[in-house]
Design an enzyme around this catalytic site. Structure first.
Site, PDB file in Angstrom:
ATOM      1  CG  ASP A 201      -1.987   0.985   1.231  1.00 40.63           C
ATOM      2  OD1 ASP A 201      -2.788   0.953   0.290  1.00 40.63           O
ATOM      3  OD2 ASP A 201      -2.050   1.812   2.155  1.00 40.63           O
ATOM      4  CD  GLU A 255      14.939 -13.915   5.943  1.00 34.33           C
ATOM      5  OE1 GLU A 255      13.949 -14.314   6.616  1.00 34.33           O
ATOM      6  OE2 GLU A 255      15.599 -12.893   6.233  1.00 34.33           O
TER       7      GLU A 255
HETATM    8  C1  GLC Z   1      -4.200   2.970  -0.818  1.00 33.49           C
HETATM    9  C2  GLC Z   1      -5.416   2.082  -0.768  1.00 33.49           C
HETATM   10  C3  GLC Z   1      -6.583   2.915  -0.364  1.00 33.49           C
HETATM   11  C4  GLC Z   1      -6.309   3.491   1.013  1.00 33.49           C
HETATM   12  C5  GLC Z   1      -4.998   4.252   1.049  1.00 33.49           C
HETATM   13  C6  GLC Z   1      -4.540   4.529   2.452  1.00 33.49           C
HETATM   14  O1  GLC Z   1      -4.308   3.961  -1.781  1.00 33.49           O
HETATM   15  O2  GLC Z   1      -5.587   1.442  -2.001  1.00 33.49           O
HETATM   16  O3  GLC Z   1      -7.776   2.177  -0.358  1.00 33.49           O
HETATM   17  O4  GLC Z   1      -7.340   4.346   1.368  1.00 33.49           O
HETATM   18  O5  GLC Z   1      -3.964   3.520   0.441  1.00 33.49           O
HETATM   19  O6  GLC Z   1      -4.117   3.348   3.076  1.00 33.49           O
END
Ligand code: GLC
Length: 542
Positions: A201, A255
């Site tokens: 993310d 790993e």
């Molecule tokens: C990314 C995710 C989104 C989320 C953001 C904060 O863009 O895809 O859904 O709101 O990160 O974590």
């Protein structure tokens, strides 16, 4: 050995909205297990799960309070292990989402940071600063949250903390070795439980330039703050130092046997995006240029060529996406007049003007055949295989996306692509659960029309199109090249060759075009001797 992900198709599961086994209105891990046959029958290679970890759901689970456990509303670790085993038994890989940029405000680290004084080691795990102004009453910088409003919130003792997203998502301090060690350990935890890879993310924002004094963003035209494209030395996006994090992770993931795969969420221009996939960093990044391209042959040609060239520079192949849990569903996007401002459209009463779903569906079917024909790997978001439209008329009181409140009701947010899936033609929740408990987001009355049950019974459905395309893709998927057919590839017609004998044609115009000879492997529309407008076909030519 060739890495499995290079030509894989992964199916994105948004767990809260996939299937609800315990009948509480929210999807869960056991629900995923119960519907794995649907995923396996599609013919994909695996699933990627959006976060299912313990979370107060300020941002639907992207606000994690415990990175090593399943949220009790979604199940238990035992449910998770059973789901992984059931997926592996069907030859499906499992990738999980990892959220390293921030934690939930309910994470024990953040609670401890709030309880500790300014300057303490507890606060150093996050980004706490004194404010500006005579009494520190102004935020430390002008940085903005992606969900609207300032990226800083003030705590009781007067200090401010950084959150690039919601205030319930405090940013971690990646300059602190304890943060780095924690994430190595989290990667090992899930790898050890048998997951095959990770989706990362906000992968480009982890490391900030925290040298004092913190720098303001420069205001550019229209009073907006500079974005990363305008500034190679942005204080928190795409910092050069972030690449070291992924070099480190690569060593950790090696790993395991086989090494666990990675795909980064990186919203950057191609030439900067692919740097994340240099041989010693991540395996893949999402290619959002394809998702953003207009329905236009030249636009697609441009994105395909640049994506292939960018990936080749670092010795890899691109990924292809047309949707995910953050964007308006492709059927609706493709049914809107060109250049429509999607946020403004959603704000119109029930999505006004209405998207032309008939046109949008024809185009989305053709786009699926384009996407699945391209060299590299593809990600299919749950519901794309059903041609689900965006639900534009969710009543304001049902909206959960923090963007709605944070934007002062000027941005409806992303709930319209997160409405729980329809499995059956009828029933109070269209088979989302067995007891008919109201789903966490309301489903439209006509949702059953798009259900898996309805489409399984209709050979012309979007579902059957995906199944056929994914089966036929096996003919050429291992081939990493695409050859434009210069005799055909012009105007509204995209034409390229794949593998030994497959010709792919996509007609982005509205007029029918002549169809070359060949055996039809899969077509997005009835052909009748010609290729209709907004349609695509894969032909096998001897
Ligand atoms: C990314 C995710 C989104 C989320 C953001 C904060 O863009 O895809 O859904 O709101 O990160 O974590």
């Amino acid at each position: 050995m060739r890495q499995w992900w290079r030509d894989a198709v992964l199916y994105q599961v948004y767990p809260r909205s996939f299937a609800d086994a315990d009948g509480d209105g929210t999807g869960d891990i056991a629900g995923i297990t119960s519907r794995l046959d649907h995923v396996a029958d599609l013919g994909v290679d695996g699933i990627w799960l959006s976060p299912f970890y313990t979370s107060p759901w300020a941002d639907g689970g992207y606000d994690v309070a415990d990175f090593r456990d399943v949220d009790p509303r979604l199940g238990t670790l035992a449910d998770f292990d059973a789901m992984v085993a059931a997926a592996h038994a069907r030859d499906l890989r499992v990738m999980v989402d990892i959220v390293p940029n921030h934690t939930s405000h309910e994470h024990p680290w953040f609670r401890a940071a709030l309880a500790a004084p300014p300057g303490s080691p507890e606060r150093d795990l996050y980004v706490f600063r004194d404010g500006r102004g005579e009494h520190g009453e102004l935020p430390p910088t002008n940085w903005l949250s992606a969900f609207g409003g300032p990226a800083w919130s003030r705590v009781a003792d007067g200090q401010w903390y950084l959150h690039l997203f919601a205030p319930e998502q405090p940013d971690l301090n990646w300059d602190d070795e304890r943060v780095r060690e924690e994430f190595r350990d989290i990667l090992r935890f899930w790898s050890g439980r048998g997951v095959d890879g990770f989706r990362i993310d906000v992968a480009s924002a982890l490391v900030k330039d925290l040298r004092e004094p913190l720098r303001d963003l420069v205001l550019v035209e229209g009073g907006r703050v500079e974005d990363v494209g305008a500034n190679p030395d942005h204080p928190f996006l795409d910092r050069p130092e972030v690449h070291e994090v992924y070099r480190d992770w690569r060593r950790v993931l090696a790993e395991f046997d086989p090494p666990r795969a990675t795909v980064g969420e990186v919203w950057l221009p191609g030439e900067r995006r692919v740097l994340y996939t240099r041989p010693d960093e991540l395996d893949q990044v999402f290619n959002f240029d394809f998702l953003r391209a207009e329905w236009d042959a030249d636009a697609y040609r441009g994105v395909i060529d640049s994506s292939l060239a960018d990936a080749a520079r670092v010795g890899t192949v691109p990924t292809w996406v047309i949707g995910n849990h953050d964007v308006v569903r492709p059927v609706s996007v493709l049914g809107l007049p060109r250049g429509t401002d999607q946020e403004a459209w959603l704000l119109g009463d029930g999505g006004d003007p209405k998207a032309d779903l008939e046109l949008g569906t024809r185009r989305a079917r053709a786009l699926a055949l384009l996407e699945l024909a391209l060299p590299g790997s593809a990600y299919v978001y749950q519901g794309e295989e059903l041609g689900l439209p965006e639900v534009a008329d969710i009543p304001a009181e049902a909206l959960e996306d923090p963007r709605w409140e944070r934007s002062g009701h000027t941005d409806k947010g992303r709930d319209g692509c997160r409405v729980p899936l329809p499995w059956t033609v009828a029933g109070p929740s269209f088979g989302f659960n067995a007891n008919g408990a109201a789903p966490w987001l309301p489903q439209p009355e006509e949702w059953g029309r798009w259900s898996v049950e309805a489409q399984a019974a209709d050979p012309g459905s979007v579902l059957h199109l995906y199944r056929r395309a994914l089966a036929q893709r096996r003919r050429f998927r291992a081939d990493e090249t695409l050859t434009w057919d210069d005799s055909l590839n012009r105007g509204p017609l995209l034409a390229f060759r794949r593998g030994a004998d497959v010709l792919v044609l996509v007609n982005t115009g509205e007029e029918s075009l002549g169809l070359p000879d060949g055996e039809v492997l899969v077509a997005s529309a009835e052909l009748d001797g010609a290729l209709p407008g907004s349609a695509a076909v894969w032909l096998r030519q001897a």
